[in-house]
Design an enzyme around this catalytic site. Sequence first.
Site, PDB file in Angstrom:
ATOM      1  N   ASP A  26      -8.044  18.429 -14.913  1.00 17.09           N
ATOM      2  CA  ASP A  26      -8.437  17.236 -15.100  1.00 17.09           C
ATOM      3  C   ASP A  26      -8.171  17.173 -16.801  1.00 17.09           C
ATOM      4  OD1 ASP A  26      -9.534  14.741 -16.109  1.00 17.09           O
ATOM      5  OD2 ASP A  26     -11.161  14.931 -14.857  1.00 17.09           O
ATOM      6  N   ARG A  36       0.794  -1.082  -0.015  1.00 13.06           N
ATOM      7  CA  ARG A  36      -0.049  -0.254   0.036  1.00 13.06           C
ATOM      8  C   ARG A  36       0.998   1.405   0.052  1.00 13.06           C
ATOM      9  NH1 ARG A  36      -1.126   2.043   4.756  1.00 13.06           N
ATOM     10  NH2 ARG A  36      -1.724  -0.064   5.704  1.00 13.06           N
TER      11      ARG A  36
HETATM   12  C1  LIG Z   1     -13.015  13.554 -17.492  1.00 16.68           C
HETATM   13  C2  LIG Z   1     -13.174  12.582 -16.444  1.00 16.68           C
HETATM   14  N1  LIG Z   1     -12.372  12.495 -15.134  1.00 16.68           N
HETATM   15  C3  LIG Z   1     -12.519  11.526 -14.143  1.00 16.68           C
HETATM   16  C4  LIG Z   1     -13.169  10.509 -14.215  1.00 16.68           C
HETATM   17  C5  LIG Z   1     -13.245   9.449 -13.285  1.00 16.68           C
HETATM   18  O1  LIG Z   1     -12.432   8.423 -13.475  1.00 16.68           O
HETATM   19  P1  LIG Z   1     -12.748   6.914 -13.132  1.00 16.68           P
HETATM   20  O2  LIG Z   1     -14.100   6.405 -13.674  1.00 16.68           O
HETATM   21  O3  LIG Z   1     -11.512   6.321 -13.482  1.00 16.68           O
HETATM   22  O4  LIG Z   1     -12.780   6.909 -11.506  1.00 16.68           O
HETATM   23  C6  LIG Z   1     -13.751  10.440 -15.424  1.00 16.68           C
HETATM   24  C7  LIG Z   1     -14.599   8.912 -15.854  1.00 16.68           C
HETATM   25  O5  LIG Z   1     -15.253   8.947 -16.844  1.00 16.68           O
HETATM   26  C8  LIG Z   1     -13.817  11.353 -16.523  1.00 16.68           C
HETATM   27  O6  LIG Z   1     -14.228  11.182 -17.805  1.00 16.68           O
END
Ligand SMILES: Cc1ncc(COP(=O)(O)O)c(C=O)c1O
Length: 384
Positions: free
Chosen positions: A179, A54
């Site tokens: 993101d 972990r």
């Molecule tokens: C732009 C974006 N950020 C975060 C996520 C979340 O990721 P995860 O599904 O791997 O938890 C997604 C999932 O579709 C996503 O499209």
Amino acid sequence: MSDQHSFHSFETRAIHAGNTADPLTGAVVPPIYQVSTYKQDGVGGLRGGYEYSRSANPTRTALEENLAAIEGGRRGLAFASGLAAEDCLLRTLLRPGDHVVIPNDAYGGTFRLFAKVVERWGVDFSVADTSDPAAVRSSVTDRTKVIWVETPSNPLLGITDIAAVADIARTAGAKLVVDNTFASPYLQQPIALGADVVVHSLTKYMGGHSDVVGGGLIAADAELGEELAYHQNAMGAVAGPFDAWLVLRGIKTLPVRMDRHSENATRVAEMLTSHPKVTQVLYPGLPEHPGHEIAAKQMRAFGGMVSFRVQGGEQAAVEVCNRAKLFTLGESLGGVESLIEHPGRMTHASVVGSALEVPADLVRLSVGIEAADDLLADLQQALG
Ligand SMILES: Cc1ncc(COP(=O)(O)O)c(C=O)c1O
């Protein structure tokens, strides 16, 4: 960080960073260290610095070094999912009484994390159109600690000027989180544009083959990276060794895949633009897209995601999804195979009734790397 961090070209870093030959056998691909614990040579005598998986695992370390190198950050961390990464990040950066600015267009699960989980810790948020820097600036308060940006956004393909929002965050004393899931670091480098932390759903383009769920955080700054690593271990939602290995393998072909995704998506967007049953095409590569100029400035190409609206409302959009054959009807994105979905009823069902609600006549495509002509033919028959 390994020497490979210093390779200049992205393609070389994607293949070599973190991927040192196995010291025991010379294997050119890092082994899957499917192990929970490590023999100690006397109490505290760690052989390779590893004590419990972990806290750290060599396969995960390889991926984490790679992530830092390809995003141009100081520290990379790999989690069990994108949302696990987001959760760890928010619990590291925020305290009760803090305020966050979030986009009016984002992955539904990210919004749900803010609205249903984070808000209960006494953190409040404002929803802003992050494609308009003035709207971001006017949403900032003296309690704002995080500005969250997703660009291109899911599912409306909105574009945010990362450098402009980074200036606003710096002035406000807030962290800018980007993101980068839709673009991937091959197409867009948020840290070079001023982001403090990059978030990934590694499930998508980074893994690239629809066979793994994973998440990543990359910190621009070593001190924040250390704090996040502490919390990653303390909270425990780490990526398993096999999942880390799959993502590390996927990243090696990221540049060639993203080039092909972008070429195919451009063909698809152009065809849809001239289709009589399509009322609007959302793709940042189209000159008429409102974010086109910013996207052209901050992205190498425009990526593989295309959304469009169809004549006839929700039912017509659902029927297009149901009729597609080569485009597989399914959630998620970023794999080599093309996917189609109805965000209103599928990936974004959790934002119905909120400021992030998406149009009911919207269809989202994850354009894969098949032959473009086959993809166009399938969409044409699905549109009827
Ligand atoms: C732009 C974006 N950020 C975060 C996520 C979340 O990721 P995860 O599904 O791997 O938890 C997604 C999932 O579709 C996503 O499209």
